[in-house]
Motif scaffolding. Structure first.
Motif, PDB file in Angstrom:
ATOM      1  N   ASN A 109       0.685  -1.340   0.036  1.00 47.71           N
ATOM      2  CA  ASN A 109       0.166   0.219  -0.096  1.00 47.71           C
ATOM      3  C   ASN A 109       0.918   1.163  -0.039  1.00 47.71           C
ATOM      4  O   ASN A 109       0.335   2.403   0.668  1.00 47.71           O
ATOM      5  N   TYR A 136       1.590   2.792  -2.929  1.00 49.56           N
ATOM      6  CA  TYR A 136       0.882   3.637  -3.983  1.00 49.56           C
ATOM      7  C   TYR A 136       2.037   3.911  -5.172  1.00 49.56           C
ATOM      8  O   TYR A 136       1.807   4.926  -5.750  1.00 49.56           O
ATOM      9  N   LEU A 164      -0.013   3.429  -8.090  1.00 46.86           N
ATOM     10  CA  LEU A 164      -1.287   3.720  -8.360  1.00 46.86           C
ATOM     11  C   LEU A 164      -1.514   4.732  -9.412  1.00 46.86           C
ATOM     12  O   LEU A 164      -2.490   4.834 -10.286  1.00 46.86           O
ATOM     13  N   GLU A 165      -0.623   5.652  -9.652  1.00 49.19           N
ATOM     14  CA  GLU A 165      -0.600   6.675 -10.692  1.00 49.19           C
ATOM     15  C   GLU A 165      -0.647   5.956 -12.391  1.00 49.19           C
ATOM     16  O   GLU A 165      -1.346   6.304 -13.207  1.00 49.19           O
ATOM     17  N   VAL A 193      -8.245   8.958  -4.700  1.00 50.15           N
ATOM     18  CA  VAL A 193      -7.194   8.859  -5.505  1.00 50.15           C
ATOM     19  C   VAL A 193      -6.387  10.029  -5.729  1.00 50.15           C
ATOM     20  O   VAL A 193      -5.198   9.995  -5.659  1.00 50.15           O
ATOM     21  N   LEU A 243      -4.445  10.969  -2.717  1.00 45.76           N
ATOM     22  CA  LEU A 243      -3.613   9.975  -2.541  1.00 45.76           C
ATOM     23  C   LEU A 243      -2.178  10.259  -3.428  1.00 45.76           C
ATOM     24  O   LEU A 243      -1.069   9.991  -3.023  1.00 45.76           O
ATOM     25  N   LEU A 244      -2.651  10.567  -4.742  1.00 50.22           N
ATOM     26  CA  LEU A 244      -1.323  11.054  -5.689  1.00 50.22           C
ATOM     27  C   LEU A 244      -0.656  12.296  -5.255  1.00 50.22           C
ATOM     28  O   LEU A 244       0.471  12.489  -5.255  1.00 50.22           O
ATOM     29  N   HIS A 276       1.091  11.610  -1.798  1.00 47.95           N
ATOM     30  CA  HIS A 276       2.574  10.583  -2.323  1.00 47.95           C
ATOM     31  C   HIS A 276       3.516  11.463  -2.728  1.00 47.95           C
ATOM     32  O   HIS A 276       4.668  11.329  -2.474  1.00 47.95           O
ATOM     33  N   TYR A 325      -3.618   7.090   3.341  1.00 49.12           N
ATOM     34  CA  TYR A 325      -3.779   5.590   2.824  1.00 49.12           C
ATOM     35  C   TYR A 325      -5.274   5.826   2.391  1.00 49.12           C
ATOM     36  O   TYR A 325      -6.301   6.489   3.154  1.00 49.12           O
ATOM     37  N   SER A 385      -4.627  -1.162  -0.874  1.00 48.60           N
ATOM     38  CA  SER A 385      -3.601  -1.387  -1.796  1.00 48.60           C
ATOM     39  C   SER A 385      -3.741  -0.764  -2.977  1.00 48.60           C
ATOM     40  O   SER A 385      -5.340  -0.498  -3.590  1.00 48.60           O
ATOM     41  N   SER A 386      -2.940  -0.324  -3.980  1.00 44.13           N
ATOM     42  CA  SER A 386      -3.354   0.067  -5.385  1.00 44.13           C
ATOM     43  C   SER A 386      -4.153  -0.934  -6.197  1.00 44.13           C
ATOM     44  O   SER A 386      -4.942  -0.573  -6.833  1.00 44.13           O
TER      45      SER A 386
END
Length: 306
Positions: free
Chosen positions: A99, A101, A104-105, A196, A199-200, A203, A210, A265-266
């Protein structure tokens, strides 16, 4: 505060910054053009595995030296693009459920590219970079007061107030609510797509934020040694305590089980986004999109066979 940005040149095609074998790719397109029908699928998969996810397949086609081959490559670029999405998702699936990330992107960009194969990753990334820079500016201007709680307030302020991100209450089941490049434009989304974006940006700022895969309503959890809170991105970044989250669960017929508060998680996030979209397209009886997304979901479930 130290920003964690990807160091890339301004070239939208990323030639020279993302390593890939252009000569070998050109050879593969030659093979594809003159291959038998039974070999075409295999060669398309091979080409798809060679092109970095940040690079548009159309750009690769445009860079080929042979003009006749360029025309042919453009004609098959959609098939190569679709195959590459599944290939990249299969790689992500093999990594399992960390997790942090880091992937994720890539995952949400590829999801957006399902409906827009010409989407620019440079523009996608730069937009998120600019938001992160704005948060960093606020933190640096208030360095003496910038506790973790204050950093969270700055993050939510920039995203919900300055950028104007919030829930699309009037058209919750609009598919565009789930494609991040569409959310960037409309400023409207659903809980998971808005989360999201948070989150990005977090990050990039190395903030301990999270995703929380709560039923019915995706949330965020900020957790550091000095401050903890839950964040509802759909309702303007409002902060919640755990007891409020538990009351929400019970009000909707769920027990306050610990699994509902586990950091997502992603892979978990992407699967939920895909399932949301498949459900929407099924209700709309858009069988083509349902089929396309279901195929990519197989890759995320580690069931795609290259």
């Amino acid at each position: 505060m130290k920003l964690d940005f990807i160091d890339m040149q301004s070239s939208d095609s990323f030639f020279g910054t993302v390593p890939f074998p252009p000569d070998k790719i050109e050879d593969k397109f030659y093979q594809l053009e003159f291959s038998s029908l039974q070999d075409k699928s295999r060669i398309i998969k091979e080409i798809a595995s060679m092109i970095p996810w940040q690079v548009r397949v159309q750009d690769i086609a445009d860079e080929l030296k042979d003009p006749t081959l360029r025309v042919f490559a453009r004609s098959v670029s959609a098939a190569v693009h679709s195959e590459r999405i599944s290939y990249r998702y299969s790689i992500l699936a093999e990594k399992g459920h960390p997790n942090h990330y880091d992937d994720l992107e890539e995952g949400v960009f590829l999801l957006s590219s399902v409906i827009d194969s010409d989407l620019s990753y440079l523009e996608f990334r730069t937009y998120l970079d600019k938001i992160a820079i704005r948060v960093e500016e606020l933190v640096d201007l208030n360095e003496d007061l910038a506790s973790d709680e204050v950093k969270v307030h700055f993050l939510t302020r920039v995203l919900s107030q300055e950028e104007g991100f919030g829930g699309n209450h009037d058209q919750y089941e609009d598919p565009n609510n789930s494609y991040l490049h569409k959310v960037f434009s409309s400023k409207k989304g659903i809980p998971i797509s808005l989360s999201v974006i948070y989150l990005l940006v977090a990050h990039r700022l190395q903030l301990p934020l999270y995703g929380v895969n709560m039923p019915l309503h995706f949330l965020l959890h900020f957790e550091s040694s000095e401050f903890q809170t839950y964040i509802d991105s759909y309702h303007g970044g409002v902060m919640l305590d755990r007891s409020t989250c538990i009351r929400f669960l019970k009000a909707n017929g769920f027990q306050a089980h610990e699994r509902y508060f586990t950091h997502a998680s992603s892979l978990t996030i992407l699967k939920r986004m895909f399932r949301n979209l498949i459900h929407i397209y099924r209700k709309k009886e858009d069988r083509d999109m349902e089929k396309i997304l279901s195929r990519h979901l197989l890759a995320l479930d580690n069931k795609w066979k290259p």
